[in-house]
Design an enzyme around this catalytic site. Structure first.
Site, PDB file in Angstrom:
ATOM      1  CG  HIS A 104      67.056 133.827  21.233  1.00 14.48           C
ATOM      2  ND1 HIS A 104      67.638 132.782  21.908  1.00 14.48           N
ATOM      3  CD2 HIS A 104      67.563 134.944  21.796  1.00 14.48           C
ATOM      4  CE1 HIS A 104      68.457 133.251  22.832  1.00 14.48           C
ATOM      5  NE2 HIS A 104      68.443 134.564  22.781  1.00 14.48           N
ATOM      6  CG  ASP A 107      60.841 132.667  22.363  1.00 12.40           C
ATOM      7  OD1 ASP A 107      60.607 133.099  23.506  1.00 12.40           O
ATOM      8  OD2 ASP A 107      61.965 132.745  21.827  1.00 12.40           O
ATOM      9  CD  GLN A 110      63.244 140.014  24.178  1.00 13.91           C
ATOM     10  OE1 GLN A 110      62.885 140.994  24.837  1.00 13.91           O
ATOM     11  NE2 GLN A 110      64.448 139.486  24.309  1.00 13.91           N
ATOM     12  CE  LYS A 117      65.345 137.109  27.389  1.00 18.19           C
ATOM     13  NZ  LYS A 117      66.723 137.571  27.315  1.00 18.19           N
ATOM     14  CB  CYS A 169      71.141 134.589  21.078  1.00 17.50           C
ATOM     15  SG  CYS A 169      72.254 134.640  22.451  1.00 17.50           S
TER      16      CYS A 169
END
Lengths: 128, 406
Positions: B122, B199, B202, B225, B364
């Protein structure tokens, strides 16, 4: 609202059979622009004669609204002066499309006019 | 394992009952942000109505109560990912967490040092590194992806060498849905002495994530999120590393002692939390973490895997569809796709007519989109409040869109 109201027949017609689609080998100026939000791309070619737009073509990839708006715009501005094009507003484009349009999709609809106005600015700055 | 009671869960999300033109909202843009249950909304509201005060300041009851709740929020998030409370830093979002790392870590590197990322990052895990590298003369390398959207481990290995100081990888790709083998990648990175960053934007909302087990050095994710409010994100870091790292932002609360000439830093995690923090949002993200734990992240993962496999099967029925990313077993609850002859933006607009929310664009990750040869895709992403019935309506509408644009 149904799909037929969202994508009026006229929009689908311009999307599927875009007018003035292609490139001009000899042109007074050309300009490319993109809409990063959805990845629409447009390249416009303009030929001037006697201070009027005598030729215009465009190529592009994008959603129905962006491509139909470009097609309609090229039809509309033929034989117009640069000043007349610069006077066109967001409302004029929306009226041309004849649909209600949300805040996000306005960017798609406006892509070709914004590109064209940028092209005109550059064209004016160029020494001739 | 007991199944999720999705009908009961849905009652906590008032927005899922909202309608437009008589059509009930079907929310399939969960990779962008998730909806918030009433428990989270109530927790932030209750804070403002009963104990609103600044933290670490007042010697009075509501300030002490606010401080206690704010500090407890760190402990709750620590428990969620198996960390210590002082290893949890609250930021604005995952982007800020990754910026914090890029600025502070890169400042300690020297020219010709390398940062290894992947082609599926991303922008938030790409631009901060790229720009700091430009400023400092560092190199950024990108591990390649395979045709099926999985990470090419051989490419990853071949780019790791003694100059590699930082490796930063997404746990689950927000574009392709790919789940990366972060435990294995951590071992490879550590073997050559590089720091390993995950990261987890998600992954933390959708599956059990154990920072100790992954053995990552740092990990970043966003509150919004994972059922939490906007404006709150998390940076996890191993305690000894955070102690060595210089502060990112300077100001109040991050100091121990200030003179006109110099400043001593506060202890962890406050050293990295300059200024008045997002107190209500911290309380909100803690409530969200508790909601996820109570529901069971293993159950959530299993339910979403079933839902995603079902959606993939139904979507394959659509003529001229291209689905990006790996097979269901290697994928999170994210499906990017294109339908030949219907621009992604038009797909989203047709779905919106049915009050179905999806995303269209480059998600993104513009370099990845370019690599795949697309200007954008449509993307449906699920959460555990979504149902097979919603997916049926979604796929039927896709068929209608294809028919309309024929």
């Amino acid at each position: 609202m149904s799909l037929d109201t969202l994508y009026r027949e006229q929009i689908m017609d311009h999307y599927k059979n875009p007018r003035n689609n292609g490139k001009l080998e000899e042109c007074s100026f050309k300009i490319t622009d993109t809409n990063p939000f959805c990845g629409d791309e447009i390249e416009m070619f303009v030929k001037m004669q006697d201070k009027k737009i005598s030729g215009i073509k465009f190529t592009g990839k994008g959603c129905a609204i962006s491509q139909a708006a470009a097609s309609m715009l090229t039809e509309f501005i033929k034989d117009k002066t640069l000043e007349e094009v610069e006077a066109l507003s967001r409302e004029d484009v929306i009226e041309m499309l004849g649909i209600e349009i949300g805040a996000v999709r306005v960017k798609c609809a406006m892509l070709s006019l914004v590109a064209l106005k940028n092209g005109i600015n550059k064209y004016r700055e160029e020494p001739r | 394992m007991k199944q999720l009671n999705v009908e009961k869960i849905r009652k906590d999300f008032k927005i899922l009952n909202s309608t437009a033109n008589g059509k009930q909202l079907i929310y399939l843009d969960n990779a962008a942000t998730t909806q918030k249950p009433k428990q989270v909304i109530t927790a932030t509201k209750k804070f403002y109505e009963t104990t609103n005060a600044n933290v670490h300041r007042g010697i009075y009851k509501i300030s002490e109560e606010a401080t206690k709740q704010y500090e407890n929020a760190h402990a709750t998030i620590a428990k969620l990912i198996n960390a210590k409370p002082e290893e949890i830093i609250f930021t604005k979002n995952a982007t800020e967490s990754l910026n914090l790392l890029a600025y502070t870590l890169c400042s300690g590197l020297k020219e010709s040092d390398e940062i290894l990322l992947t082609q599926m990052e991303h922008h938030s895990n790409l631009v901060p590194w790229q720009q700091n590298a430009k400023k400092l003369g560092l190199k950024v390398k990108y591990a390649e992806i395979n045709k099926d959207g999985t990470l090419n481990i051989e490419s990853f290995k071949s780019l790791l060498h003694s100059n590699t100081k930082i490796v930063s990888v997404t746990h689950v790709s927000n574009f392709l849905g790919t789940i990366n083998p972060v435990e294995e990648l951590a071992k490879l990175a550590h073997a050559i002495g590089a720091l390993f960053i995950v990261d987890a934007s998600q992954s933390v909302p959708h599956m059990p994530v154990n920072a100790k087990k992954i053995n990552c050095d740092f990990l970043a994710f966003s509150g919004h999120k994972m059922l939490g409010p906007t404006g709150i994100g998390v940076l996890y870091g191993k305690k000894d590393l955070l102690e060595k790292l210089p502060p990112f932002l300077f100001g109040g609360d991050m100091i121990k002692e200030v003179t006109f000439e110099d400043t001593k830093w506060n202890e962890l995690p406050w050293k990295f939390e300059a200024g008045t923090p997002n107190i209500a949002e911290a309380i909100g993200i803690a409530k969200a973490a508790k909601y996820l734990e109570k529901t069971g992240l293993d159950k959530i993962q299993q339910y979403e895997a079933e839902l995603t496999a079902y959606a993939l099967k139904r979507m394959e029925e659509i003529p001229d569809i291209t689905i990006y990313g790996p097979t269901a077993d290697k994928r999170g609850a994210i499906i990017s796709f294109n339908i030949n002859g219907v621009h992604a933006h038009d797909i989203a607009a047709v779905l919106d007519e049915e009050n179905i929310a999806i995303r269209a664009g480059h998600h993104c990750a513009m370099p990845l989109a370019k690599l795949l040869g697309v200007t954008g895709t449509a993307r449906a992403s699920f959460y555990f409040y979504n149902t097979k019935k919603e997916i049926d309506h979604f796929t039927e509408t896709l068929k209608k869109a294809k028919e309309f644009f024929k």
